[in-house]
Every structure is written in structure tokens, then in C-alpha cells.
Design a protein around this motif. Structure first.
Motif, PDB file in Angstrom:
ATOM      1  N   ILE A 122      59.168 -25.934 -12.799  1.00  0.00           N
ATOM      2  CA  ILE A 122      59.422 -25.651 -14.214  1.00  0.00           C
ATOM      3  C   ILE A 122      60.416 -26.659 -14.784  1.00  0.00           C
ATOM      4  N   GLU A 123      61.454 -26.994 -14.009  1.00  0.00           N
ATOM      5  CA  GLU A 123      62.428 -27.976 -14.483  1.00  0.00           C
ATOM      6  C   GLU A 123      61.789 -29.350 -14.653  1.00  0.00           C
ATOM      7  N   SER A 124      60.928 -29.730 -13.719  1.00  0.00           N
ATOM      8  CA  SER A 124      60.242 -31.026 -13.842  1.00  0.00           C
ATOM      9  C   SER A 124      59.307 -31.040 -15.046  1.00  0.00           C
ATOM     10  N   ALA A 125      58.606 -29.923 -15.270  1.00  0.00           N
ATOM     11  CA  ALA A 125      57.719 -29.840 -16.431  1.00  0.00           C
ATOM     12  C   ALA A 125      58.520 -29.880 -17.732  1.00  0.00           C
ATOM     13  N   ARG A 126      59.678 -29.213 -17.724  1.00  0.00           N
ATOM     14  CA  ARG A 126      60.529 -29.237 -18.923  1.00  0.00           C
ATOM     15  C   ARG A 126      60.999 -30.665 -19.224  1.00  0.00           C
ATOM     16  N   ALA A 127      61.419 -31.384 -18.171  1.00  0.00           N
ATOM     17  CA  ALA A 127      61.889 -32.754 -18.376  1.00  0.00           C
ATOM     18  C   ALA A 127      60.769 -33.639 -18.920  1.00  0.00           C
ATOM     19  N   ALA A 128      59.558 -33.478 -18.371  1.00  0.00           N
ATOM     20  CA  ALA A 128      58.431 -34.290 -18.844  1.00  0.00           C
ATOM     21  C   ALA A 128      58.079 -33.956 -20.288  1.00  0.00           C
ATOM     22  N   SER A 129      58.089 -32.660 -20.628  1.00  0.00           N
ATOM     23  CA  SER A 129      57.750 -32.253 -21.992  1.00  0.00           C
ATOM     24  C   SER A 129      58.823 -32.702 -22.971  1.00  0.00           C
ATOM     25  N   ASP A 130      60.091 -32.584 -22.567  1.00  0.00           N
ATOM     26  CA  ASP A 130      61.175 -33.031 -23.455  1.00  0.00           C
ATOM     27  C   ASP A 130      61.096 -34.536 -23.682  1.00  0.00           C
ATOM     28  N   GLU A 131      60.704 -35.273 -22.667  1.00  0.00           N
ATOM     29  CA  GLU A 131      60.552 -36.713 -22.827  1.00  0.00           C
ATOM     30  C   GLU A 131      59.433 -37.033 -23.819  1.00  0.00           C
ATOM     31  N   THR A 141      59.041 -17.046   2.749  1.00  0.00           N
ATOM     32  CA  THR A 141      57.965 -17.506   1.863  1.00  0.00           C
ATOM     33  C   THR A 141      58.318 -17.269   0.398  1.00  0.00           C
ATOM     34  N   ALA A 142      58.866 -16.086   0.108  1.00  0.00           N
ATOM     35  CA  ALA A 142      59.247 -15.779  -1.278  1.00  0.00           C
ATOM     36  C   ALA A 142      60.343 -16.717  -1.763  1.00  0.00           C
ATOM     37  N   LEU A 143      61.315 -17.010  -0.896  1.00  0.00           N
ATOM     38  CA  LEU A 143      62.407 -17.898  -1.301  1.00  0.00           C
ATOM     39  C   LEU A 143      61.910 -19.322  -1.542  1.00  0.00           C
ATOM     40  N   VAL A 144      61.058 -19.811  -0.652  1.00  0.00           N
ATOM     41  CA  VAL A 144      60.504 -21.152  -0.824  1.00  0.00           C
ATOM     42  C   VAL A 144      59.662 -21.218  -2.094  1.00  0.00           C
ATOM     43  N   ALA A 145      58.870 -20.176  -2.342  1.00  0.00           N
ATOM     44  CA  ALA A 145      58.043 -20.150  -3.557  1.00  0.00           C
ATOM     45  C   ALA A 145      58.914 -20.136  -4.808  1.00  0.00           C
ATOM     46  N   ALA A 146      60.015 -19.370  -4.779  1.00  0.00           N
ATOM     47  CA  ALA A 146      60.900 -19.309  -5.945  1.00  0.00           C
ATOM     48  C   ALA A 146      61.572 -20.653  -6.196  1.00  0.00           C
ATOM     49  N   GLN A 147      62.026 -21.290  -5.124  1.00  0.00           N
ATOM     50  CA  GLN A 147      62.641 -22.607  -5.287  1.00  0.00           C
ATOM     51  C   GLN A 147      61.639 -23.632  -5.818  1.00  0.00           C
ATOM     52  N   GLN A 154      67.520 -18.302 -12.129  1.00  0.00           N
ATOM     53  CA  GLN A 154      68.065 -16.970 -11.905  1.00  0.00           C
ATOM     54  C   GLN A 154      67.177 -16.172 -10.946  1.00  0.00           C
ATOM     55  N   ASP A 155      65.863 -16.271 -11.115  1.00  0.00           N
ATOM     56  CA  ASP A 155      64.953 -15.581 -10.206  1.00  0.00           C
ATOM     57  C   ASP A 155      65.124 -16.080  -8.769  1.00  0.00           C
ATOM     58  N   THR A 156      65.321 -17.384  -8.614  1.00  0.00           N
ATOM     59  CA  THR A 156      65.525 -17.940  -7.276  1.00  0.00           C
ATOM     60  C   THR A 156      66.785 -17.379  -6.640  1.00  0.00           C
ATOM     61  N   LEU A 157      67.851 -17.279  -7.398  1.00  0.00           N
ATOM     62  CA  LEU A 157      69.097 -16.719  -6.868  1.00  0.00           C
ATOM     63  C   LEU A 157      68.934 -15.256  -6.481  1.00  0.00           C
ATOM     64  N   ARG A 158      68.183 -14.513  -7.257  1.00  0.00           N
ATOM     65  CA  ARG A 158      67.976 -13.089  -6.955  1.00  0.00           C
ATOM     66  C   ARG A 158      67.190 -12.914  -5.656  1.00  0.00           C
ATOM     67  N   ILE A 159      66.139 -13.697  -5.490  1.00  0.00           N
ATOM     68  CA  ILE A 159      65.351 -13.606  -4.259  1.00  0.00           C
ATOM     69  C   ILE A 159      66.174 -14.081  -3.067  1.00  0.00           C
ATOM     70  N   TRP A 197      63.702 -24.534 -22.149  1.00  0.00           N
ATOM     71  CA  TRP A 197      65.033 -24.421 -21.551  1.00  0.00           C
ATOM     72  C   TRP A 197      65.254 -23.010 -21.013  1.00  0.00           C
ATOM     73  N   THR A 198      64.790 -22.019 -21.758  1.00  0.00           N
ATOM     74  CA  THR A 198      64.894 -20.630 -21.297  1.00  0.00           C
ATOM     75  C   THR A 198      64.067 -20.415 -20.036  1.00  0.00           C
ATOM     76  N   ASP A 199      62.869 -21.017 -19.971  1.00  0.00           N
ATOM     77  CA  ASP A 199      62.028 -20.915 -18.768  1.00  0.00           C
ATOM     78  C   ASP A 199      62.761 -21.439 -17.534  1.00  0.00           C
ATOM     79  N   ALA A 200      63.364 -22.605 -17.671  1.00  0.00           N
ATOM     80  CA  ALA A 200      64.056 -23.209 -16.534  1.00  0.00           C
ATOM     81  C   ALA A 200      65.240 -22.361 -16.101  1.00  0.00           C
ATOM     82  N   LEU A 201      66.013 -21.871 -17.061  1.00  0.00           N
ATOM     83  CA  LEU A 201      67.178 -21.054 -16.729  1.00  0.00           C
ATOM     84  C   LEU A 201      66.759 -19.765 -16.023  1.00  0.00           C
TER      85      LEU A 201
END
Length: 248
Positions: A212-221, A200-206, A145-150, A137-141
Motif C-alpha cells: 500500500i505504501e509503494s502504491a501510494r508513493a507511485a500514485s502521489d508521483e 503467515t498473518a504477520l508476513v501478509a500484514a507486513q 496499524q493493522d500490522t502492529l495489531r497482528i 495516506w489514510t490507507d497507508a497509515l
């Protein structure tokens, strides 16, 4: 203009001499005047003057060519490369400061082995399951935040891009030679490259945040299934017990 008038005068004298020339020779005070010889001398002078005029024109053309070459070799006085590089460096610093999961293959592989396992969770303790879920959950959050900063950095560069583009276009339009025009064009390309780097940086961050969110959802499942299995497994899951609420 003076050369043209002189040439016209000499030409006129030549024509007059040819018209008045006669085969006869005249003698004035012991001086023999030969009109034919005089006309030939005038023609010779005219040709010499024409050659001089041609040489002067050639020298003027050469001088103008040297002036044009000097203009073509003149450097562009405008240079916006330094601020463009500073903008790129700021974006690179944000990428390097990525939280939790870095933009490095070895770091991603290590994190996924620890917090996003793809195999069975049967041997993982309940405490580890809960801890990994919290870290995911911390990874996703952090990724969001990194995406918003970039994104904020890329948006902040728009004003600088506008000013730099105006400066370079003005310099290109007022360029006095080929080198200045080429240098202005090269700096405009560098400005476009900076914009592409931000994009490129913005697309990579998104993409990173979504992954990470998709991986979190799969792992939580997967973790939810394991915890449900443990809860329903006889002997190791939940067992009902009688509880006395009141004592006699």
C-alpha cells in the motif's frame, strides 16, 4: 514359584522311581507293586503338569496382551485444541477487521480503480486529486496499524504456546499407550500449525502495508506530475497579475 517346586518334586520322584525300579514284582498284603508301571504313571503326571504350566503361561501372556491393547486404546486425558483454536480465531478476526483495504481481491481491485488509477489523470478534477491523496495516506497509515495489531497478537500468543507445549510434552512422555502418544503428537502439530498461522498473518500484514505504501508513493508521483503539468500549461495554469498594495 509353587508350580516350579511341584514340578521339581514330581521330577525327583520320577527319577527315584526309575532308579529303584526292577523287572521283578513285589507283593505286599495282596497288593501287587509294579515299579515300572509306577514310574510310567509318574512320568505321565509330570507331562500333564508341564502342559498345565504351559497353559497357565499362555493365559498370562494373553492377559498381558489384552492389558497392552487396552493401554494402546486409551485416550489422552490432556487436550489443548480449544485454546489453540481460540488463538487462531483471534488472528482471523484481526484479518477480517483490516481497515480501508480488505484482504479480498474484489475490494483491492475496486479501491485501486478509485484511488490508485494507473491511467491518465488529465480528466480528474483538482478536488478529486487532493481527496484521493488524502485517502491514500489514510490507507497507508491504517495498514501499518493493522500490522502492529497482528504483530502484538502473535507476540501475545508466545506465553500460551510455551504453556501448551510444556503440557503436551509432559503428556507425551507419560503416555501409557500408542494412542495417547499419537494424540499428544497430533496436538503438538496443531500447536505448530497455530504458530505458522500467526507467522503467515504477520508476513501478509507486513507485505500489505509495504504494498500500500509503494502504491501510494507511485500514485502521489503520478499526481505530482499531473499537477505540475497543469501549473505550467498556458491558459489553464498560473498567470501573473499586477496587484496594487497601496492606493493614492
Amino acid at each position: 514359584m509353587i508350580r516350579i517346586r511341584l514340578l521339581s518334586l514330581v521330577t525327583g520322584m520320577t527319577a527315584l522311581a526309575l532308579v529303584t525300579a526292577t523287572p521283578a514284582e513285589a507283593q505286599f498284603g495282596g497288593i501287587v507293586y509294579d515299579p515300572t508301571n509306577y514310574a510310567q504313571n509318574v512320568l505321565t503326571a509330570t507331562r500333564s503338569l508341564q502342559q498345565i504350566n504351559n497353559q497357565i503361561t499362555q493365559i498370562q501372556n494373553q492377559a498381558q496382551s489384552l492389558i497392552n491393547q487396552a493401554r494402546n486404546l486409551a485416550n489422552l486425558p490432556t487436550n489443548v485444541l480449544a485454546p489453540i483454536q481460540q488463538d487462531i480465531d483471534r488472528t482471523r478476526q484481526l484479518i477480517g477487521q483490516a481497515q480501508q483495504i480488505a484482504y479480498k481481491v474484489e475490494n483491492i481491485d475496486q479501491v485501486f480503480r478509485q484511488r490508485y488509477p494507473s491511467g491518465s489523470l488529465a480528466g480528474t478534477s483538482n478536488g478529486a486529486l487532493v481527496g484521493n491523496a488524502q485517502t491514500r495516506w489514510t490507507d497507508a497509515l491504517a495498514a501499518y496499524q493493522d500490522t502492529l495489531r497482528i504483530g502484538a497478537t502473535a507476540t501475545g500468543n508466545i506465553d500460551g504456546t510455551r504453556n501448551q507445549m510444556g503440557t503436551l510434552v509432559t503428556a507425551s512422555q507419560s503416555a501409557t499407550g500408542a494412542l495417547q502418544a499419537a494424540q499428544a503428537g497430533n496436538q503438538l502439530i496443531a500447536l505448530e500449525t497455530r504458530q505458522l498461522a500467526d507467522l503467515t498473518a504477520l508476513v501478509a500484514a507486513q507485505s500489505r502495508a509495504q504494498s500500500i505504501e509503494s502504491a501510494r508513493a507511485a500514485s502521489d508521483e503520478a499526481q505530482g506530475r499531473e499537477q505540475t503539468r497543469r501549473f505550467l500549461t498556458p491558459g489553464s495554469g498560473y498567470s501573473a497579475q499586477s496587484v496594487a498594495l497601496f492606493h493614492d
